[in-house]
Design a protein around this motif. Structure first.
Motif, PDB file in Angstrom:
ATOM      1  N   VAL A 137       0.676  -1.155  -0.439  1.00 32.58           N
ATOM      2  CA  VAL A 137       0.080   0.286  -0.223  1.00 32.58           C
ATOM      3  C   VAL A 137       0.768   0.933   0.000  1.00 32.58           C
ATOM      4  CG1 VAL A 137      -1.413   1.608   1.162  1.00 32.58           C
ATOM      5  CG2 VAL A 137      -1.655  -0.940   0.747  1.00 32.58           C
ATOM      6  N   ALA A 138       2.290   1.263   1.194  1.00 34.36           N
ATOM      7  CA  ALA A 138       3.156   2.662   0.728  1.00 34.36           C
ATOM      8  C   ALA A 138       3.576   2.586  -0.449  1.00 34.36           C
ATOM      9  CB  ALA A 138       4.393   1.835   1.891  1.00 34.36           C
ATOM     10  N   GLY A 139       3.712   1.231  -1.385  1.00 35.09           N
ATOM     11  CA  GLY A 139       4.658   2.143  -2.154  1.00 35.09           C
ATOM     12  C   GLY A 139       3.539   1.906  -3.340  1.00 35.09           C
ATOM     13  N   SER A 140       2.483   2.157  -3.183  1.00 39.81           N
ATOM     14  CA  SER A 140       1.159   2.372  -3.746  1.00 39.81           C
ATOM     15  C   SER A 140       0.840   3.369  -4.226  1.00 39.81           C
ATOM     16  CB  SER A 140      -0.126   1.139  -4.552  1.00 39.81           C
ATOM     17  OG  SER A 140      -1.074   2.057  -4.661  1.00 39.81           O
ATOM     18  N   ILE A 141       0.923   4.532  -3.057  1.00 40.68           N
ATOM     19  CA  ILE A 141       0.521   5.097  -2.685  1.00 40.68           C
ATOM     20  C   ILE A 141       1.874   5.885  -3.075  1.00 40.68           C
ATOM     21  CG2 ILE A 141       1.010   6.922  -0.757  1.00 40.68           C
ATOM     22  CD1 ILE A 141      -1.889   5.294   0.375  1.00 40.68           C
ATOM     23  N   TRP A 142       3.148   5.949  -2.874  1.00 40.25           N
ATOM     24  CA  TRP A 142       4.111   6.676  -3.477  1.00 40.25           C
ATOM     25  C   TRP A 142       4.848   6.576  -4.820  1.00 40.25           C
ATOM     26  CZ3 TRP A 142       7.503  10.489  -0.981  1.00 40.25           C
ATOM     27  CH2 TRP A 142       7.158  10.411   0.585  1.00 40.25           C
ATOM     28  N   LEU A 143       4.143   5.622  -5.567  1.00 39.85           N
ATOM     29  CA  LEU A 143       4.207   5.084  -6.356  1.00 39.85           C
ATOM     30  C   LEU A 143       3.616   6.457  -7.542  1.00 39.85           C
ATOM     31  CD1 LEU A 143       5.033   3.826  -9.110  1.00 39.85           C
ATOM     32  CD2 LEU A 143       3.286   2.361  -9.230  1.00 39.85           C
ATOM     33  N   PHE A 144       2.318   6.746  -6.918  1.00 40.80           N
ATOM     34  CA  PHE A 144       1.083   7.890  -7.464  1.00 40.80           C
ATOM     35  C   PHE A 144       2.204   9.184  -7.039  1.00 40.80           C
ATOM     36  CE2 PHE A 144      -3.216   9.996  -6.897  1.00 40.80           C
ATOM     37  CZ  PHE A 144      -3.017  10.912  -7.972  1.00 40.80           C
ATOM     38  N   LEU A 145       2.743   9.428  -5.391  1.00 44.73           N
ATOM     39  CA  LEU A 145       2.510  11.193  -4.990  1.00 44.73           C
ATOM     40  C   LEU A 145       3.968  11.447  -6.539  1.00 44.73           C
ATOM     41  CD1 LEU A 145       2.887  10.148  -1.150  1.00 44.73           C
ATOM     42  CD2 LEU A 145       1.288  12.092  -2.869  1.00 44.73           C
ATOM     43  N   LEU A 146       4.720  10.720  -6.541  1.00 47.50           N
ATOM     44  CA  LEU A 146       6.279  10.749  -7.030  1.00 47.50           C
ATOM     45  C   LEU A 146       5.713  10.239  -9.161  1.00 47.50           C
ATOM     46  CD1 LEU A 146       8.373   8.317  -5.381  1.00 47.50           C
ATOM     47  CD2 LEU A 146       8.447  11.177  -5.025  1.00 47.50           C
ATOM     48  N   ASN A 147       4.546  10.287  -8.924  1.00 49.31           N
ATOM     49  CA  ASN A 147       4.839  10.222 -10.213  1.00 49.31           C
ATOM     50  C   ASN A 147       4.376  11.578 -11.053  1.00 49.31           C
ATOM     51  OD1 ASN A 147       2.567  11.136 -13.298  1.00 49.31           O
ATOM     52  ND2 ASN A 147       2.645   8.255 -12.920  1.00 49.31           N
ATOM     53  N   PRO A 148       5.620  11.922 -12.352  1.00 47.35           N
ATOM     54  CA  PRO A 148       5.142  13.098 -12.897  1.00 47.35           C
ATOM     55  C   PRO A 148       4.405  14.133 -12.867  1.00 47.35           C
ATOM     56  CG  PRO A 148       6.394  11.166 -14.559  1.00 47.35           C
ATOM     57  CD  PRO A 148       6.264  10.813 -13.154  1.00 47.35           C
ATOM     58  N   THR A 149       3.889  13.333 -13.867  1.00 38.03           N
ATOM     59  CA  THR A 149       2.751  13.987 -13.980  1.00 38.03           C
ATOM     60  C   THR A 149       1.560  14.412 -13.580  1.00 38.03           C
ATOM     61  OG1 THR A 149       1.366  12.174 -15.247  1.00 38.03           O
ATOM     62  CG2 THR A 149       2.503  14.063 -16.985  1.00 38.03           C
ATOM     63  N   ALA A 150       1.057  12.951 -13.089  1.00 36.89           N
ATOM     64  CA  ALA A 150      -0.140  13.174 -11.850  1.00 36.89           C
ATOM     65  C   ALA A 150      -0.381  12.685 -10.769  1.00 36.89           C
ATOM     66  CB  ALA A 150      -1.136  11.345 -12.425  1.00 36.89           C
TER      67      ALA A 150
END
Lengths: 295, 285
Positions: free
Chosen positions: A118-131
């Motif tokens: 879950v932490a990985g999924s959230i940070w994947l999103f936070l660090l996404n270059p566009t979204a």
């Protein structure tokens, strides 16, 4: 001497389920891991051949494996140092008897219940270059937009921060328990002697808290070695170009993608030796405290 | 003079208090911010998610995003599987640990300490250090791709035995004498006297185990092959993997992430008092 129930066979019967499952699913596979690590075994173990220490030699002469070791070391140090410093600072704030202390405590420790994936999924999103939102602030504040998950070094930093964040709740729980168990008289004496908060912290609180800190140091190292798997799987799959290929991920790949059972078993043995060493150090220095990992 | 001095102290104390509250609010916000952000974005449309500058308002797409995650990605099914497995392991572990701790504290028998150490040593054996032979063993039992593989190997618990043993030892010994005088046997003693006195430890144990099993990743990933039997954490990977056009629907991904984290979070919130007290009891003074 406390009094006991008089039965010769009942205690063994009560212990039997636990002992049997420990023997079958824990001791036996560990022993088998040692044995398997001396074989070259591929294709579900259909072809196996005794090779002595060859697997270990291969690992320690492999640039990839040594790289994985280094990566794991950097990852673990980051998780431990950042995680312990931040959670101790927060625990010190939360340790005051003020209005709403219970609510604050709950708001600070709840990420304990989150999973690494879950932490990985959230940070994947936070660090996404566009979204994602991290680069929006990076650009607004510093005028940069780092390639978090495509640049190797930044990717390692990103998974370190995500793993560290996920474990803050656990650390704060233990620091708070440790702080509440400190002898109040000594802290009071320091205050009466005119020691300021800074001096009191470094000269009194921190030394008295060292058993908790040390316990958490070991537990965070074990967490970094083993707990990071789901997070790496979701965020980077060990990439880019093996930049986040920590030991546990390397083991998973060798075992279940490339089916090199013997080589994987040797990696398990190396991890086992690391856990045993860390646990023994912790037992000797901070006494018997069990780790709450759910084993 | 004295009054003004007192006032100055009072103001300084009030200032400190305010600072403390501000510090705690900021800390709580920073710790929660990633999840809050995910929660907000799980309600937005794709256009809102990719808008620049980003919006932080609740969007209208929550029903749609959550429905897609629940149905199209089968999170409902995965959640049911995970509930059954985490529930079974939590109950089974607690029962087995209670029985083992009863034996270790309320009976005298040869090799008692040795057997306790035998159990305790398993703390050093997390799944990755025995994964290949365990995989072989469980499949040789015919449990590959079954829920047995996710339950049976996890039922023995060194943490549980340790916690309950520690707690039982803190209960006055006179209780056993009283029970024996009244002719109460060990099993009735466990259910009617020890268990009601151990609710904090049982609560702490339930939180630790439920969260641990719910959040597992590596073992279900390798031992479960079919999607309809899988656990929910592995389902996350489907949500965050790229979709058919290489573009990924972040609103749905975050909705799925929120769904995945909710059950252990609720268990934790409900039992957090017991969890904290169970911890305090387990500390060796």
């Amino acid at each position: 001497m406390r009094s006991k129930f008089p039965s010769k066979w009942l205690p063994y019967l009560l212990l039997l389920p636990t002992l049997a499952l420990c023997a079958i699913f824990l001791y036996y596979p560990v022993i088998q891991t040692f044995r398997l690590s001396t074989y070259r075994a591929i294709l579900m173990g259909l072809h196996r051949k005794y090779v002595g220490f060859e697997n270990y030699v291969r690992l320690f002469t492999s640039a990839d494996y040594l790289h994985s070791f280094t990566i794991t070391f950097i990852f673990a140090v980051g998780v431990v140092v950042l995680g312990l410093a931040i959670s101790l600072a927060i625990a010190l704030l939360a340790n005051h008897k003020i209005r709403g202390a219970r609510i604050y405590r709950l708001l600070l420790i709840w990420p304990y219940a989150l999973s690494p994936a879950v932490a990985g999924s959230i940070w994947l999103f936070l660090l996404n270059p566009t979204a994602g939102v991290v680069n929006y602030f990076m650009k607004a504040l510093f005028g940069i937009s780092p390639d978090w998950l495509t640049d190797g070094r930044l990717a390692l930093l990103a998974v370190t921060i995500a793993a560290m964040w996920k474990n803050l709740g656990y650390n704060i729980v233990f620091f708070l328990a440790g702080l509440q168990n400190l002898p109040g008289e000594i802290l009071e004496a320091a205050r009466v002697d005119g020691a300021g908060p800074w001096t009191t912290f470094w000269r009194v609180t921190f030394p008295l808290l060292s058993p908790t800190t040390f316990f958490l140091l070991i537990m965070n190292l074990i967490y970094a070695f083993f707990g990071g798997f789901g997070l790496i799987m979701v965020m980077t799959e060990g990439g880019p170009n093996k930049a986040t290929n920590i030991l546990i991920f390397n083991l998973y790949q060798d075992a279940f993608r490339f089916h090199k059972w013997g080589l994987a078993a040797a990696q398990s043995v190396i991890l086992f030796i690391m856990v045993v060493a860390l646990t023994l150090i912790q037992f000797r220095t901070t006494g018997r405290r069990v780790h709450y990992g759910g084993q | 003079m004295a009054a003004s001095k007192r006032t100055a102290y009072w103001y300084r104390k009030r200032g400190m208090l305010l600072l403390l509250h501000v510090g705690l609010i900021i800390s709580a916000f920073l710790i929660s911010a990633p999840v809050l952000f995910a929660l907000i974005k799980s309600t937005q449309t794709t256009a809102q998610i990719f808008s620049y500058p980003p919006t932080f308002a609740i969007g209208p797409a929550a029903p749609e995003n959550y429905a897609i995650a629940w149905k199209d990605y089968h999170l409902g099914r995965l959640m049911l599987n995970t509930f059954i497995i985490a529930g079974a392991v939590t109950v089974g572990k607690t029962l087995m640990s209670l029985l083992a701790a009863l034996a270790l504290v309320y009976f005298e028998f040869p090799f008692k300490n040795l057997l306790f150490v035998f159990v305790l040593i398993t703390l050093m054996m997390p799944i990755p250090v025995r994964i290949v032979p365990l995989f072989d063993l469980v499949r040789s039992f015919g449990w590959g791709n079954t829920h047995w593989a996710l339950v049976i190997p996890f039922l023995a618990s060194a943490t549980g035995v340790f916690l309950f043993r520690q707690h039982f030892m803190s209960i006055p010994a006179s209780l056993v004498d009283a029970a024996r005088v009244d002719g109460i046997g060990p099993m009735r003693f466990l259910w009617q006297i020890l268990v009601p006195m151990s609710m904090n430890t049982i609560g702490a144990m339930a939180v630790i185990q439920f969260v641990y099993i719910w959040n597992q990743y590596l073992w279900p990933l390798i031992i479960i092959a079919s999607n309809e039997k899988q656990m929910i954490q592995i389902g996350l990977k489907m949500l965050t993997g790229a979709g058919p056009e290489g573009m990924l629907n972040w609103g749905v991904a975050m909705a799925g992430t929120i769904i995945t984290m909710l059950p252990p979070l609720i268990v934790f919130m409900l039992l957090q008092e017991q969890f904290m007290r169970g911890f305090a009891l387990a500390e060796e003074k």
